[in-house]
Design a protein around this motif. Sequence first.
Motif, PDB file in Angstrom:
ATOM      1  N   PRO A  36      -5.862   8.287  -2.268  1.00  0.00           N
ATOM      2  CA  PRO A  36      -6.553   7.047  -1.874  1.00  0.00           C
ATOM      3  C   PRO A  36      -7.125   6.299  -3.067  1.00  0.00           C
ATOM      4  CG  PRO A  36      -7.189   8.882  -0.449  1.00  0.00           C
ATOM      5  CD  PRO A  36      -6.394   9.473  -1.587  1.00  0.00           C
ATOM      6  N   GLU A  37      -7.484   7.066  -4.146  1.00  0.00           N
ATOM      7  CA  GLU A  37      -8.055   6.413  -5.317  1.00  0.00           C
ATOM      8  C   GLU A  37      -7.009   5.633  -6.107  1.00  0.00           C
ATOM      9  OE1 GLU A  37      -8.458   9.668  -4.669  1.00  0.00           O
ATOM     10  OE2 GLU A  37     -10.498   9.579  -3.870  1.00  0.00           O
ATOM     11  N   SER A  38      -5.723   5.875  -5.850  1.00  0.00           N
ATOM     12  CA  SER A  38      -4.683   5.225  -6.651  1.00  0.00           C
ATOM     13  C   SER A  38      -3.817   4.279  -5.837  1.00  0.00           C
ATOM     14  CB  SER A  38      -3.781   6.291  -7.290  1.00  0.00           C
ATOM     15  OG  SER A  38      -3.085   7.020  -6.292  1.00  0.00           O
ATOM     16  N   SER A  39      -4.268   3.870  -4.648  1.00  0.00           N
ATOM     17  CA  SER A  39      -3.438   2.995  -3.821  1.00  0.00           C
ATOM     18  C   SER A  39      -4.306   2.044  -3.000  1.00  0.00           C
ATOM     19  CB  SER A  39      -2.547   3.813  -2.889  1.00  0.00           C
ATOM     20  OG  SER A  39      -3.322   4.582  -2.004  1.00  0.00           O
ATOM     21  N   TYR A  40      -3.760   0.860  -2.742  1.00  0.00           N
ATOM     22  CA  TYR A  40      -4.363  -0.117  -1.841  1.00  0.00           C
ATOM     23  C   TYR A  40      -3.338  -0.427  -0.761  1.00  0.00           C
ATOM     24  CZ  TYR A  40      -8.239  -1.168  -5.032  1.00  0.00           C
ATOM     25  OH  TYR A  40      -9.364  -1.087  -5.812  1.00  0.00           O
ATOM     26  N   ILE A  41      -3.796  -0.630   0.473  1.00  0.00           N
ATOM     27  CA  ILE A  41      -2.889  -0.860   1.603  1.00  0.00           C
ATOM     28  C   ILE A  41      -3.295  -2.126   2.347  1.00  0.00           C
ATOM     29  CG2 ILE A  41      -2.045   0.058   3.811  1.00  0.00           C
ATOM     30  CD1 ILE A  41      -2.534   2.867   2.710  1.00  0.00           C
TER      31      ILE A  41
ATOM     32  N   LYS B 138      -7.274   2.949  -9.938  1.00  0.00           N
ATOM     33  CA  LYS B 138      -7.009   2.033  -8.837  1.00  0.00           C
ATOM     34  C   LYS B 138      -5.997   0.980  -9.281  1.00  0.00           C
ATOM     35  CE  LYS B 138     -11.473   2.459  -6.522  1.00  0.00           C
ATOM     36  NZ  LYS B 138     -10.913   3.007  -5.282  1.00  0.00           N
ATOM     37  N   PRO B 139      -5.173   0.482  -8.356  1.00  0.00           N
ATOM     38  CA  PRO B 139      -4.222  -0.585  -8.714  1.00  0.00           C
ATOM     39  C   PRO B 139      -4.954  -1.820  -9.200  1.00  0.00           C
ATOM     40  CG  PRO B 139      -3.696   0.375  -6.582  1.00  0.00           C
ATOM     41  CD  PRO B 139      -5.032   0.907  -6.967  1.00  0.00           C
ATOM     42  N   SER B 140      -4.297  -2.564 -10.053  1.00  0.00           N
ATOM     43  CA  SER B 140      -4.871  -3.807 -10.550  1.00  0.00           C
ATOM     44  C   SER B 140      -4.869  -4.856  -9.440  1.00  0.00           C
ATOM     45  CB  SER B 140      -4.061  -4.321 -11.736  1.00  0.00           C
ATOM     46  OG  SER B 140      -4.371  -5.668 -12.009  1.00  0.00           O
ATOM     47  N   PRO B 141      -5.994  -5.516  -9.170  1.00  0.00           N
ATOM     48  CA  PRO B 141      -6.015  -6.600  -8.178  1.00  0.00           C
ATOM     49  C   PRO B 141      -5.029  -7.717  -8.504  1.00  0.00           C
ATOM     50  CG  PRO B 141      -8.246  -5.926  -8.711  1.00  0.00           C
ATOM     51  CD  PRO B 141      -7.351  -5.233  -9.692  1.00  0.00           C
ATOM     52  N   ILE B 142      -4.740  -7.888  -9.797  1.00  0.00           N
ATOM     53  CA  ILE B 142      -3.764  -8.918 -10.185  1.00  0.00           C
ATOM     54  C   ILE B 142      -2.399  -8.583  -9.613  1.00  0.00           C
ATOM     55  CG2 ILE B 142      -2.551  -9.954 -12.137  1.00  0.00           C
ATOM     56  CD1 ILE B 142      -5.080  -9.625 -13.778  1.00  0.00           C
ATOM     57  N   ILE B 143      -2.012  -7.290  -9.705  1.00  0.00           N
ATOM     58  CA  ILE B 143      -0.717  -6.867  -9.176  1.00  0.00           C
ATOM     59  C   ILE B 143      -0.722  -6.937  -7.653  1.00  0.00           C
ATOM     60  CG2 ILE B 143       0.907  -4.951  -9.013  1.00  0.00           C
ATOM     61  CD1 ILE B 143       0.838  -6.313 -11.726  1.00  0.00           C
TER      62      ILE B 143
ATOM     63  N   GLN C 259     -12.470  -6.167  -3.192  1.00  0.00           N
ATOM     64  CA  GLN C 259     -12.180  -5.463  -4.447  1.00  0.00           C
ATOM     65  C   GLN C 259     -10.690  -5.211  -4.635  1.00  0.00           C
ATOM     66  OE1 GLN C 259     -14.559  -1.916  -4.621  1.00  0.00           O
ATOM     67  NE2 GLN C 259     -16.512  -3.046  -4.587  1.00  0.00           N
ATOM     68  N   MET C 260      -9.943  -5.167  -3.530  1.00  0.00           N
ATOM     69  CA  MET C 260      -8.500  -4.970  -3.635  1.00  0.00           C
ATOM     70  C   MET C 260      -7.819  -6.163  -4.298  1.00  0.00           C
ATOM     71  SD  MET C 260      -7.883  -3.454   0.216  1.00  0.00           S
ATOM     72  CE  MET C 260      -6.116  -3.753   0.117  1.00  0.00           C
ATOM     73  N   PHE C 261      -8.417  -7.347  -4.130  1.00  0.00           N
ATOM     74  CA  PHE C 261      -7.751  -8.572  -4.560  1.00  0.00           C
ATOM     75  C   PHE C 261      -8.522  -9.329  -5.635  1.00  0.00           C
ATOM     76  CE2 PHE C 261      -6.400  -7.578  -0.295  1.00  0.00           C
ATOM     77  CZ  PHE C 261      -5.026  -7.767  -0.351  1.00  0.00           C
ATOM     78  N   VAL C 262      -9.720  -8.866  -6.001  1.00  0.00           N
ATOM     79  CA  VAL C 262     -10.535  -9.576  -6.980  1.00  0.00           C
ATOM     80  C   VAL C 262     -11.005  -8.595  -8.038  1.00  0.00           C
ATOM     81  CG1 VAL C 262     -12.564 -11.021  -7.317  1.00  0.00           C
ATOM     82  CG2 VAL C 262     -11.320 -11.125  -5.160  1.00  0.00           C
ATOM     83  N   GLU C 263     -10.838  -8.955  -9.303  1.00  0.00           N
ATOM     84  CA  GLU C 263     -11.310  -8.116 -10.391  1.00  0.00           C
ATOM     85  C   GLU C 263     -12.832  -7.985 -10.338  1.00  0.00           C
ATOM     86  OE1 GLU C 263      -9.737  -6.374 -12.437  1.00  0.00           O
ATOM     87  OE2 GLU C 263      -7.772  -7.212 -12.863  1.00  0.00           O
ATOM     88  N   SER C 264     -13.353  -6.830 -10.713  1.00  0.00           N
ATOM     89  CA  SER C 264     -14.789  -6.578 -10.698  1.00  0.00           C
ATOM     90  C   SER C 264     -15.507  -7.579 -11.601  1.00  0.00           C
ATOM     91  CB  SER C 264     -15.074  -5.147 -11.172  1.00  0.00           C
ATOM     92  OG  SER C 264     -16.455  -4.921 -11.233  1.00  0.00           O
TER      93      SER C 264
ATOM     94  N   ASP D 288       3.583   0.147 -14.302  1.00  0.00           N
ATOM     95  CA  ASP D 288       2.510   1.030 -13.868  1.00  0.00           C
ATOM     96  C   ASP D 288       2.318   1.090 -12.358  1.00  0.00           C
ATOM     97  OD1 ASP D 288       1.825   1.731 -16.495  1.00  0.00           O
ATOM     98  OD2 ASP D 288       0.614  -0.083 -16.711  1.00  0.00           O
ATOM     99  N   HIS D 289       2.899   0.151 -11.628  1.00  0.00           N
ATOM    100  CA  HIS D 289       2.637   0.062 -10.191  1.00  0.00           C
ATOM    101  C   HIS D 289       3.932   0.159  -9.379  1.00  0.00           C
ATOM    102  CE1 HIS D 289      -0.935  -1.835 -11.960  1.00  0.00           C
ATOM    103  NE2 HIS D 289      -1.574  -1.537 -10.834  1.00  0.00           N
ATOM    104  N   GLU D 290       3.803   0.752  -8.210  1.00  0.00           N
ATOM    105  CA  GLU D 290       4.905   0.803  -7.255  1.00  0.00           C
ATOM    106  C   GLU D 290       4.429   0.260  -5.910  1.00  0.00           C
ATOM    107  OE1 GLU D 290       8.355   3.983  -8.081  1.00  0.00           O
ATOM    108  OE2 GLU D 290       6.583   4.788  -7.084  1.00  0.00           O
TER     109      GLU D 290
END
Length: 910
Positions: free
Chosen positions: A635-640, A730-735, A805-810, A689-691
Amino acid sequence: MAWHFHSSCHGSNISVRSTALTVIRNPDTYDNGITFSDTQIHAGTVVSLFFKKSTNRWAGMPRIGFTNQNPAQVDTQSLPSIYTKEVSYQSHTWAMSLEKGSENIFVDYTFDEIGLVTVRQLGWPEKLQDTRGAVNFKRPVWATVDLSGCYTCVMKNEPSAYMPLEIVEQGVNAQHLYIEALSMGSRSVYHTRLVLIGQGREEKTCLMKTLTNDRYNTLESCGGGIDNSLTVKIDGTKSWHDFREAIEQGQAGTRLHAGVGDSVDDVFLNIWHFAGQDLHGPTNQVLFTHRAVYLLVFNLGCDLHKPAVIESVGPDGRKVVEHHELTNWECMDLWMQTMYMYVNTGKQSLVATERTSPAIIIVGTHRDSLGKDTEEKVKAQFANIREALQDAPYKQHVISQDFAVENSLEDCSQAEILALKTLIAEVSCSEYYMGEEIPLKWLQFEEARLHSSPIMSVAMVRQTIEKSIGNMADAEAMLMLKYYHDIGEIICFDGQKDSPLSQDPSEAFLADRRWLIKVFQKFATVHEAKDQSSSLMSSLERLNKEGILEDPLINHLLGDVLSEIQERPIDSTLDTKQALLGSMHKLDLLCERLDQNAGGDEWMETNAQVTTQRTYYVPSLLGKYSITKRNPLSPESSYIFYIHFVHIVPDSLFNQLVVRALVWSQAQDGTEQLPRIAHRYARFPADGDHEVEMEMSPLKQAYIRVCISKHSVIYTSTQGPSKSRRLQCKPSPIIVCKVRDFLCVTLKSIKSMWAKGLKFHLCVSCPCDPEGALHFLLLDECLEKERVCCHEQPGVRIDTSGIKQMFVESGQSSLRKLDPYVMSEKHLLAIAAELGPEWERLAVSLGFTQSNLYRFKQDNSVTDNAIFSMLVAWSKREGGDIERKLQVLSEAIDECGRRDVVEKMLHIYM
């Protein structure tokens, strides 16, 4: 000012159609064709008419004019047989003969305050006419027409009266081109398509044989695709004649002149039989068209509430019988939902008070197999269906009359079959497109195309046009090709360019839709082939398990198709095989597999050897039981997030999305791993880095799950691997935003091109009850608000900070910081330079009227300046919400067919 032809005051040899926009004279006569407007004509009002030439039997030209006679007070018995100079003056009427023309005539005429008449006949100089006192223009004036001589039809020149809706919607320039083409000659066309759809193959085949009195030859079926070999001419409503018989009798060119709501003696019905069982056909975007009547066929003996039984062919070539994930009714519902999604434009008006076009007729077969109490069982089945239809989005498409038939050829004259054939004829004749005027030269091209290669390059299109028609301007040629594309006859790949006919002559330009379906079905039914070599069996296994199509298998499957094409006149610049594969790529059926020789692809379990031959991803041909290893995700390495569809997400749509995602992924920088696909599943890199994982839900749930994950990183030290540590990030919000925007834009593109009725929302799962049923929150609402309501639990409000946080950088102060250039006058000027003739259609989509367009043109002699002025005016009217303006302008330009402008000028800022 609105006016129509007078419905009761007219000559004895003419009739006024129910719309009062068209007047027809009996072609066996040449006189008694006088007619009037039903309302007074005031100074400055333009009387615009279209005269159609339909016979060379008589000499003489029609006459146009004005009169002081009130048609409501005229005794029709006193009307003269024709207007002469003497008769005109006696009846306070002025009429002039039109100039001789070889074909159709378009004419506008009007009068001013002093009684001077201006006449503009297409192809002739403008004329000023002095009525010399025949009409007193200070008194009430009516328009009059003497429909005599070789012209037997006159219509009020309104696009909706005779012009296809597909042309009208393209704007004024397209309409003017079409009128120019009609002036060279036209024909009223009464033609539509009858498409049989449904789950069982036997039911549809038997019904087709029954309807056509066994003229349908099952041996001509293309093995699970479409049999389109049969076109029938409907004589009246019950007698269907093979079109080949009509040709032999010299009736192939027969076209009628009746209007909507009038009696039609016959129509031409092209029958498409979707012979396969699988309702998730990969070519739905090609099959369904709004210009058709659909027969949904089902077996009355099946329990609607039990799982459907389907037959398929397994990887070993054996027949497999299994239960579907849906019930029999749900399968029927999915057929109609899919049809609705691909043909519903939201713009078609009701052609009858009880339904919307296109019509769906539900037909139950095997009536006699029900045993005792047949009538009660039939009523119960249809009662269940009608109850289920109450909340269906396609409800208005379904005809209220039900049919229960027996598929016995020995009883083709049974009353229910005759009633069904009668209804099909009546529904077909009532469609809004029946009786449209089509330019003769367009019909000549279509005839030549049907005898040419089913897939054509630009050079071949030019050659076919020149041989069948002669010279044709590129603008008209593109209009003609787009028309046949829009009505569902061809697929026209125009490359989104202003003048595609000037592009690379070796590029595939158009293809016959029916032929494309037939060819692709060869891939879909490949497992039915027997006695394959070991190498081909290996290729078949790879196709079934991995969705990868190899070049040798393509050559094997398409050998007879390519040989068939070679027998027809072709152009040497066209590589037929690559043109066919390119066409399938543009239809989102397949895409080439790039970087095929890259190592490290251990995720796939295959023994395929490294090869330099081309291979292709074909998601729709994956076996239903293809499986894939999935790396466990932390869960720490994915956003859904989810794409939730308002009604359905058929396999065909998901596979289209997967093909585009694979193309997009392979074009990204730093992607070393290859994409991997399985049935209703795809995994592909977004960068190094992302899939991204996309997984389609079961059909009833109608969503696609999207998971973006970031690879874990193992850090080592100089002291050796024992000191290494794994870091989850965590995935980059940019990606995440990049993936979200790609999927959103792609689905809108698919909606614009194919699935007109597609509705979807981007969502996230609601966290209110982790153990409960999955339900969603709208993503846009979550990104805009601090808290949102849960629709499942109205008393619960969800804090959205974690979702953001999934879509916006901190630390970002706002969701998006836009470049000041965006939507500035410089940006709008650059957009204007990219647009062409479609800008007028864009302006209408943005809410401007025809008078606004006239002002933009009058104020700016250069077209680019007019477009720029229009865009600036729109931007000022919309206000300061730049993101909203980006969205609105993107959608409007996309709808006008200029996706290239959207991607180049707008999407980079969205």
